[in-house]
Design an enzyme around this catalytic site. Sequence first.
Site, PDB file in Angstrom:
ATOM      1  N   SER A 156       0.868  -1.290  -0.020  1.00 55.56           N
ATOM      2  CA  SER A 156       0.079   0.105  -0.228  1.00 55.56           C
ATOM      3  C   SER A 156       0.580   1.208  -0.098  1.00 55.56           C
ATOM      4  CB  SER A 156      -0.885  -0.158   1.252  1.00 55.56           C
ATOM      5  OG  SER A 156      -1.915   1.072   1.249  1.00 55.56           O
TER       6      SER A 156
ATOM      7  N   HIS B  55      -2.226  -1.067  -4.357  1.00 55.04           N
ATOM      8  CA  HIS B  55      -3.640  -1.251  -4.664  1.00 55.04           C
ATOM      9  C   HIS B  55      -4.095   0.126  -4.528  1.00 55.04           C
ATOM     10  CE1 HIS B  55      -4.607  -1.774  -0.069  1.00 55.04           C
ATOM     11  NE2 HIS B  55      -3.996  -0.777  -0.069  1.00 55.04           N
TER      12      HIS B  55
END
Length: 216
Positions: free
Chosen positions: A101, A126
């Site tokens: 992330s 993501h």
Amino acid sequence: MPIGVPKVPYRIPGDEEATWVDLYNVMYRERTLFLGQEIRCEITNHITGLMVYLSIEDGNSDIFLFINSPGGWLISGMAIFDTMQTVTPDIYTICLGIAASMASFILLGGEPTKRIAFPHARIMLHQPASAYYRARTPEFLLEVEELHKVREMITRVYALRTGKPFWVVSEDMERDVFMSADEAKAYGLVDIVGDEMIDEHCDTDPVWFPEMFKDW
């Protein structure tokens, strides 16, 4: 069994004898920082403050940022990224364990050619997520609009620094994409896989350490 931060002997320049100090304080003196937890305000202020201080102390020597983090808050991660682009020294980013992330975003923010992943590291990217999905409708719509702006901004940074088309990165961010170190290098997230550094130096140095550790 010892509890707390390990202590190591360290001789401060000008002192005749070494004293026992916290391991992390020694590493900070050697311009080595660690992001080893979820990204929140406290660790962000800690890391950005150290980067600014080390930049003021010596604007020429590189800073090393080791990353093993599951990610965290968007704005906090972006603050670290922006600080990395602002300070004068080049910043090595080294992934060991996982950079997921926002941690992968910070890994990407290292100086080009100086972004490293250890051979068994995992990198994941993501799309940003909101924590306000239970808010009332007007607040939710405002949050969605802001999240869309941030998502586009982050996607553009990934595209610019990896060389991938914007639409490719945007589609990849629709889901959790886990990569090995070699896959992350092929994608453009890192420049070097750790074992390449070992291969480069093993012919001349039986045991190789970064320059800053050679006097230890």
